[in-house]
Write an enzyme that holds these catalytic residues in place. Structure first.
Site, mmCIF file in Angstrom:
data_model
loop_
_atom_site.group_PDB
_atom_site.id
_atom_site.type_symbol
_atom_site.label_atom_id
_atom_site.label_comp_id
_atom_site.label_asym_id
_atom_site.label_seq_id
_atom_site.Cartn_x
_atom_site.Cartn_y
_atom_site.Cartn_z
ATOM 1 N N ASN A 10 8.012 9.897 -0.634
ATOM 2 C CA ASN A 10 6.800 10.852 -1.591
ATOM 3 C C ASN A 10 6.963 10.058 -2.835
ATOM 4 O OD1 ASN A 10 4.901 12.318 -3.296
ATOM 5 N ND2 ASN A 10 5.105 14.002 -2.384
ATOM 6 N N ARG A 93 4.085 8.843 2.305
ATOM 7 C CA ARG A 93 2.839 10.009 1.207
ATOM 8 C C ARG A 93 1.806 8.149 0.712
ATOM 9 N NH1 ARG A 93 1.794 12.513 -4.984
ATOM 10 N NH2 ARG A 93 -0.047 12.739 -4.525
ATOM 11 N N HIS A 182 -4.542 15.286 -2.226
ATOM 12 C CA HIS A 182 -3.154 16.103 -2.229
ATOM 13 C C HIS A 182 -3.890 17.040 -0.818
ATOM 14 C CE1 HIS A 182 -3.172 17.317 -6.747
ATOM 15 N NE2 HIS A 182 -2.141 16.388 -6.387
ATOM 16 N N GLU A 386 4.745 19.112 1.657
ATOM 17 C CA GLU A 386 3.795 17.601 1.654
ATOM 18 C C GLU A 386 4.805 17.258 2.694
ATOM 19 O OE1 GLU A 386 3.163 17.608 -2.593
ATOM 20 O OE2 GLU A 386 1.449 16.408 -2.251
#
Ligand SMILES: Nc1ncnc2c1ncn2[C@@H]1O[C@H](COP(=O)(O)OP(=O)(O)O)[C@@H](O)[C@H]1O
Ligand SMILES: CC(=O)OP(=O)(O)O
Ligand SMILES: [Mg+2]
Length: 400
Positions: A10, A93, A182, A386
């Site tokens: 991420n 991500r 998000h 996440e």
């Protein structure tokens, strides 16, 4: 031996968070963070929850490439390197997927080129995501790299919600529409909220408030996103750590015409020097709360502006959804700052929102209700994850 591990990267504008998960039991083998990339005071923290203790390394890490190589070296030192045959994929991500990427996607040269083409729409984020993919590919060419997009969950927004009310041909030519961000967090948290309420996701309407450095709200009806506060880029919507959120676009014309600022200067002003930081000089909510608690006026107004914007979105999304089952707080500020939660909900009894002050004050890493049991609308704190969501989506794609 089946490969059941997924490494999740991420990469943010100045940090890299990473986790190595074993999807056989969703356990974490390694968790870490590189922060303040590009500064003299960079810091890498690496932990192995299964044992072995943690490590911290201080000292300058020049850029994302160096940061990712440092992460790979830490993993290798624990025998968890990218060469491991147990690794099934790397999940990345990727913040902006445009209109094309609405599902997790295995990265090919062509996909990578398209992610690069989207850099103008997420200049703080997509470059770091691209670097993450490039470094991982260099270290292990045969491993599937899976991109999981922040924008994907919001691709279900109805056309009239996604469109700005501007000239249609211009919007089409420049791909101007509301994308939202998000999304992995909004997806994970809305699903976890239904589980917390003990109800099927398809029956539950939720307002999710993701309040981290970047912050966004979403309205989720039966597991499907119908509205979110970020737009073409992650600048629109809520007041954030360093971003203004909503403003009259004429502010930009005024700064250019009257202030003589260039487009890049205005971009930097609104993305990096606004929000809490711009209003009071601190972007960290802990510091804002401390100063406001001491009566500091600038910090107090910044806090009040932050909370006022939240209230507006709670009200707006209550109207959008018609019936709300839960309002849920998540990410760094949402999970930790009970003062923000209390202030955001205060006075919203007319919308069915009430807090149990004692429950709100409890610190816990677990999903929990902070409203009285008989409240019309549940208010909850649900920690986001996440990395787990990215790993789950990436693993499902490579094992399907
Ligand atoms: N105990 C706390 N009280 C208030 N705010 C906090 C607390 N802990 C973290 N935060 C806030 O959370 C923010 C970071 O949230 P996070 O979700 O990690 O953001 P990001 O993923 O965007 O880096 C920090 O800027 C800080 O303001
Ligand atoms: C999209 C976005 O704003 O991400 P972050 O909060 O990680 O900066
Ligand atoms: Mg975040």
């Amino acid at each position: 031996m089946t490969a059941s591990r997924v490494l999740v990267l991420n990469s943010g504008s100045s940090s890299v968070k990473y986790q190595l998960l074993d999807m056989a039991d969703a356990s974490r083998l390694a968790v870490g963070l590189v922060e303040r990339i590009g500064e003299e005071t960079s810091r890498l923290v690496h932990e192995t929850p299964g044992g072995g203790g943690g490590r911290e390394r201080l000292g300058p890490i020049a850029d994302h490439e160096a940061a990712l190589k440092a992460v790979a070296a830490e993993l290798a030192a624990d025998g968890l390197g990218l060469d491991s045959p147990e690794l099934a994929a790397v999940g990345h991500r990727v913040v902006h997927g445009g209109t094309r990427f609405t599902r997790p996607t295995v990265v090919t040269d062509e996909v990578l080129a398209e992610i690069r083409n989207l850099i103008p729409l997420a200049p703080l984020h997509n470059p770091a995501n691209v670097t993450g993919i490039e470094v991982a590919r260099t270290l292990r060419a045969d491993l599937p790299q899976v991109a999981v997009f922040d924008t994907a969950f919001h691709s279900t927004m109805p056309e009239h919600v996604a469109r700005y009310a501007i000239d249609a041909a211009t919007a089409r030519e420049y791909a101007i529409r509301r994308y939202g961000f998000h999304g992995t967090s909004h997806a994970y948290v809305s699903r976890a909220t239904a589980a917390l309420l003990g109800r099927p996701e398809a029956e539950v309407n939720v307002i999710v408030l993701h309040l981290g450095n970047g912050a966004s709200a979403s309205a989720v009806r039966g597991g499907v996103c119908v509205e979110t506060s970020m737009g073409l880029t992650p600048l629109e919507g809520l007041v954030m750590g360093t971003r203004s959120g909503d403003l009259d676009p004429a502010v930009v014309f005024h700064l250019a015409r009257v202030g003589g600022l260039s487009v890049d200067e205005i971009d930097s002003l609104l993305n990096k020097k606004s929000g809490l930081l711009g209003m009071c000089g601190d972007n960290d909510m802990r510091e804002v709360l401390r100063r406001a608690g001491e009566g500091d006026e600038a910090a107090t107004v910044a806090f009040e502006a932050y909370v006022h914007r939240l209230k507006k979105y709670i009200g707006a999304y209550t109207a959008v959804l018609g019936r709300v089952d839960a309002v849920v707080f998540t990410a760094g500020v949402g999970e930790n700052a009970h003062q923000v939660r209390a202030a955001a909900v205060a006075g919203l009894g007319g919308l069915g929102l009430e807090l149990d002050a004692e429950a709100n004050g409890v610190r816990s890493p677990r999903p929990r209700l902070i409203s009285p049991p008989d409240a019309r609308v549940a208010v909850a704190v649900v920690p986001t994850d996440e990395e787990l969501e990215i790993a789950t989506q990436a693993y499902a794609l490579v094992t399907q």
